[in-house]
Design an enzyme around this catalytic site. Structure first.
Site: not given
Ligand code: NAD
Length: 294
Positions: A54, A98, A121
């Site tokens: 990422k 995460q 997200d």
């Protein structure tokens, strides 16, 4: 006739170039540098790989990348304080914590604290609610990328298509079904309690498999010519003590039935990070009331 392979890797590479061009425009015309912050707690090896990818792809797209690491035994309050600081930081337009988090942390509480405007997200209940009522918001990356592949295959207009989503998780199955509904598909969500899954799958012109069980969707169930999106990522034993990744669809047989199908790996996976970059640019633009091509 064998199905055409959907090149998610190539599509994602093209999307990242579009993102990079949009970032250059925002910097040049508006002095706006989109910034993504990723918070990683603990030592999960797979999470470390994801976060590294990422960060490197964020930088390659010309965006600001911020990375924060907390030890596995950090108190939950330390993570909540970090999220609160990122919410208040004007250089940060996207925040990603995460998952999975260590057991002593409550993921729902942490995700709830993320400012919905920075929730790249798309997991916050506010964004889930916006998707459900058809209002603008940030959409989870994997379904967003899957929809892009489906539209690319089927020519954009999906109205009236029979779509079946197997799996009802909050991060893939449900938002995927909402997106297909928004496209005016006739949507069925199948799950672990569905009776006669073979018959349900057999109706699908668009099939999205998001289960997490290797090859559980049998190739012979697939409607001839269907567009098959295999979200599953399952590691299985291979020859000589090695392992390999397979999807949720019985790929070899499905090839003979489907019209289009994503391989695993190289299908949906690369779209997820590319869409994270898309969401960060969208969040940055929304923070200034700017429109974007993305
Ligand atoms: P999950 O475990 O949260 O949900 C799985 C779903 O499958 C559940 O809703 C369950 O009802 C359904 N299910 C289980 N057994 C079933 C059965 N026998 N028949 C029908 N349905 C059944 O999983 P998830 O987070 O949605 O992830 C699903 C898969 O997608 C996993 O393999 C995961 O690794 C993968 N994934 C890939 C990406 C990507 O970037 N490509 C992103 C997220 C998840």
């Amino acid at each position: 006739m064998a199905a055409a392979l959907i090149d998610g890797k190539g599509f994602a590479a093209g999307l990242r170039l579009t993102v990079a061009a949009e970032v250059r425009r925002l910097v040049a015309d508006h002095g706006l540098m989109p910034g993504l912050a990723v918070v990683l707690v603990g030592d999960d090896p797979a999470s470390h790989v994801y976060v590294r990818n990422k960060n490197s792809q964020t930088r390659e797209a010309g965006m600001a990348s911020f990375e924060y690491r907390l030890p596995a035994d950090a108190p939950e309050s330390a993570l909540l304080e970090r999220v609160a600081a990122l919410n208040a930081d004007p250089a940060v337009h996207g925040i990603l914590v995460q998952l999975p988090l260590p057991r002593h942390m409550d993921a729902a509480r942490v995700l709830d604290l993320i400012d919905p405007a920075k929730d790249v997200d798309g997991f916050h209940v506010v964004n889930a609610g916006r998707l459900a009522v058809g209002a603008p918001g940030l959409v989870p990356c994997t379904p967003l990328g899957s929809l892009m592949l489906i539209k690319d295959c089927l020519g954009g207009d999906l109205a009236g298509r029979e779509a079946v989503v197997v799996g009802r998780s909050n991060i893939v199955g449900k938002p995927m079904a909402q997106l297909l509904l928004r496209e005016s598909c006739t949507v069925t969500i199948a799950h672990s309690k569905t009776r006669d899954l073979a018959a349900v799958v057999g109706r699908a012109e668009i099939l999205v498999a998001a289960v997490g069980i290797p090859a559980m969707i049998k190739g012979a169930w697939i409607r001839p010519g269907a567009c098959v999106i295999d979200v599953g990522i399952n590691r299985v034993a291979a020859a000589e003590g090695k392992t390999r990744l397979v999807g949720d669809v019985e790929f070899d047989i499905a090839l003979a039935h489907a019209g289009h199908i994503t391989p695993v790996p190289g299908g949906v996976g690369p779209m997820t990070i590319a869409c994270l970059l898309v969401n960060t640019v969208r969040a940055a633009c929304a923070s200034r009331g700017l429109s974007t091509v993305l």
